[in-house]
Design a protein around this motif. Structure first.
Motif, short mmCIF file in Angstrom:
data_model
loop_
_atom_site.label_atom_id
_atom_site.label_comp_id
_atom_site.label_asym_id
_atom_site.label_seq_id
_atom_site.Cartn_x
_atom_site.Cartn_y
_atom_site.Cartn_z
N VAL A 1 0.87 -1.18 0.00
CA VAL A 1 0.00 0.00 0.00
C VAL A 1 0.90 1.22 0.00
O VAL A 1 1.80 1.34 0.83
N GLN A 2 0.65 2.13 -0.93
CA GLN A 2 1.44 3.36 -1.04
C GLN A 2 0.54 4.54 -0.71
O GLN A 2 -0.33 4.92 -1.48
N ASN A 3 0.75 5.12 0.48
CA ASN A 3 -0.04 6.26 0.95
C ASN A 3 0.88 7.40 1.35
O ASN A 3 2.05 7.18 1.67
N LEU A 4 0.33 8.60 1.37
CA LEU A 4 1.07 9.76 1.88
C LEU A 4 1.26 9.59 3.38
O LEU A 4 0.29 9.42 4.13
N TYR A 5 2.53 9.65 3.82
CA TYR A 5 2.80 9.48 5.25
C TYR A 5 4.20 9.99 5.55
O TYR A 5 5.18 9.64 4.87
N ASN A 6 4.30 10.83 6.56
CA ASN A 6 5.59 11.30 7.06
C ASN A 6 5.36 11.91 8.43
O ASN A 6 4.24 11.86 8.96
N LEU A 7 6.39 12.48 9.02
CA LEU A 7 6.25 13.05 10.36
C LEU A 7 5.14 14.10 10.45
O LEU A 7 4.49 14.23 11.47
N ALA A 8 4.94 14.83 9.36
CA ALA A 8 3.95 15.91 9.38
C ALA A 8 2.58 15.47 8.90
O ALA A 8 1.60 16.18 9.08
N ALA A 9 2.50 14.31 8.27
CA ALA A 9 1.23 13.83 7.69
C ALA A 9 1.02 12.39 8.12
O ALA A 9 1.56 11.46 7.51
N ARG A 10 0.23 12.20 9.18
CA ARG A 10 0.05 10.85 9.74
C ARG A 10 -1.42 10.44 9.76
O ARG A 10 -1.87 9.75 10.67
N ASP A 11 -2.15 10.87 8.75
CA ASP A 11 -3.57 10.53 8.68
C ASP A 11 -3.80 9.03 8.47
O ASP A 11 -4.90 8.54 8.73
N HIS A 12 -2.79 8.34 7.96
CA HIS A 12 -2.97 6.93 7.61
C HIS A 12 -2.37 5.98 8.65
O HIS A 12 -1.95 4.87 8.31
N THR B 1 21.65 14.23 9.14
CA THR B 1 20.93 15.40 8.68
C THR B 1 19.46 15.27 9.07
O THR B 1 18.97 14.16 9.36
N PRO B 2 18.71 16.38 9.08
CA PRO B 2 17.28 16.28 9.40
C PRO B 2 16.52 15.35 8.45
O PRO B 2 15.64 14.61 8.90
N SER B 3 16.87 15.38 7.17
CA SER B 3 16.19 14.48 6.23
C SER B 3 16.46 13.02 6.57
O SER B 3 15.54 12.18 6.55
N GLN B 4 17.71 12.71 6.88
CA GLN B 4 18.04 11.34 7.28
C GLN B 4 17.31 10.94 8.55
O GLN B 4 16.84 9.81 8.68
N THR B 5 17.18 11.88 9.47
CA THR B 5 16.51 11.60 10.73
C THR B 5 15.02 11.33 10.51
O THR B 5 14.43 10.43 11.13
N ALA B 6 14.39 12.11 9.62
CA ALA B 6 12.98 11.89 9.31
C ALA B 6 12.77 10.52 8.66
O ALA B 6 11.79 9.83 8.97
N LEU B 7 13.69 10.12 7.79
CA LEU B 7 13.60 8.80 7.18
C LEU B 7 13.87 7.71 8.20
O LEU B 7 13.22 6.65 8.19
N ALA B 8 14.84 7.95 9.09
CA ALA B 8 15.15 6.96 10.13
C ALA B 8 13.94 6.75 11.04
O ALA B 8 13.69 5.63 11.52
N TRP B 9 13.17 7.83 11.30
CA TRP B 9 11.95 7.69 12.10
C TRP B 9 10.97 6.73 11.43
O TRP B 9 10.36 5.88 12.09
N LEU B 10 10.83 6.85 10.12
CA LEU B 10 9.95 5.93 9.38
C LEU B 10 10.46 4.50 9.47
O LEU B 10 9.68 3.56 9.68
N LEU B 11 11.75 4.31 9.29
CA LEU B 11 12.32 2.96 9.34
C LEU B 11 12.14 2.35 10.73
O LEU B 11 11.91 1.15 10.86
N HIS B 12 12.24 3.19 11.76
CA HIS B 12 12.07 2.72 13.13
C HIS B 12 10.61 2.45 13.44
O HIS B 12 10.30 1.62 14.31
#
Length: 314
Positions: free
Chosen positions: A208-219, A261-272
């Motif tokens: 499933v491919q949905n919009l999702y990141n630290l700022a958008a967690r509706d899913h 970097t902040p971008s790496q940290t945001a991606l690491a949050w997703l991986l975690h």
């Protein structure tokens, strides 16, 4: 992608395969139980249009990249750097996106998986209209096979559900393609738990491919549902923008603590967040590409993960 794993249509279509338990920080995930990919892929949507064209949410994704040679080099750099999941769609630059990936990834085709999408028409640069008529979906899948220069699509998403066509008919069209050996795994994009459940009654859904990141967690509910079903959750636009990029904000603070970097940290949050989460950041910069892949080496403590999770979504 070709593998040495048994992936008979019978086992795929039964929907009974169970994914093994994976550690949260595993670098790989098996889509559908038999398609191993690294957990940071590459989203190719932005490899379109040229200088002076709109960017960000206004990007049209309407024409092939102005500098095709540079785009080919970037995609090959990604493959050589270890990216094994590449994402595109028939609607990106009216098929030119698929043609670009086919050309660039030809030397690596047995080493990578290519996901594409069908089910959206582009009457103009500013219109993205869902169209889920089964005959149209099958036609577009056949065109994708030609443009990608393959006999079987690794992962075919329904780009958007068409509210005017029963879900069973839309997903059923992709299932028939799977039964014919033209599609390995089926995915859905921007769906709710209810829609996903309805689709799963028709065919096994691998991603499933949905919009999702630290700022958008509706899913969040979809992420939890897919975790329980062994379905890959593929966030598009995985790096939050806006206030989450504040150099004095919590993301930047954690980034300094872990030496990233902040971008790496945001991606690491997703991986975690969960072992089935597979971000697909896109970029036209080799520097940013390598920066994104560096997130695989970033380790967050449970306290740092909790601190980031407590940041309010937009």
């Amino acid at each position: 992608m070709t593998t040495n794993t048994n992936d008979s249509n019978a086992s795929i279509l039964s929907g009974t395969s169970v994914l093994p338990e994976l550690p949260v920080l595993s670098e790989t995930f098996r889509i559908g139980g038999d398609l191993p990919v690294r957990r940071i892929g590459y989203g190719s949507m932005r490899l379109a249009d040229g200088p002076g064209d709109p960017t960000g949410p206004e990007a049209r994704i309407w024409t092939a990249p102005a500098d095709r040679a540079a785009a080919v080099r970037l995609l090959r750099t990604a493959a050589e750097a270890g990216v094994t999941l590449f994402d595109t769609a028939d609607a990106y630059a009216l098929g030119a996106g698929e043609e670009l990936l086919a050309e660039a990834l030809a030397p690596y085709r047995d080493e990578v998986a290519v996901a594409t999408k069908v089910g959206v028409v582009r009457p103009s640069p500013t219109e993205w209209v869902p169209l889920g008529h089964p005959a149209y979906l099958r036609q577009q899948a056949e065109l994708s096979l030609r443009r990608l220069r393959t006999e079987r699509i690794d992962l075919l998403y329904l780009h958007r559900l068409d509210e005017n066509v029963p879900v069973a008919e839309q997903v059923g069209a992709l299932r028939r393609l799977q039964e014919e050996g033209k599609v390995r795994h089926i995915g859905l994009s921007e769906v709710t738990v209810a829609q996903l459940t309805e689709a799963e009654a028709v065919a096994p859904v691998a991603a499933v491919q949905n919009l999702y990141n630290l700022a958008a967690r509706d899913h969040e509910a979809v992420l939890e549902h897919t975790a329980g079903r062994g379905i890959a959750f593929v966030p598009f636009f995985p790096i939050a923008m806006g206030g989450h990029t504040d150099p004095e904000g919590p993301v930047a603070a954690v980034a300094r603590e872990v030496g990233a970097t902040p971008s790496q940290t945001a991606l690491a949050w997703l991986l975690h967040r969960a072992p089935h989460v597979l971000p697909i950041p896109g970029t036209s910069s080799e520097h940013h590409l390598k920066e994104n892949l560096g997130a695989l080496d970033v380790r967050l403590t449970d306290e740092q993960f909790a601190r980031l999770s407590a940041v309010p979504a937009s």
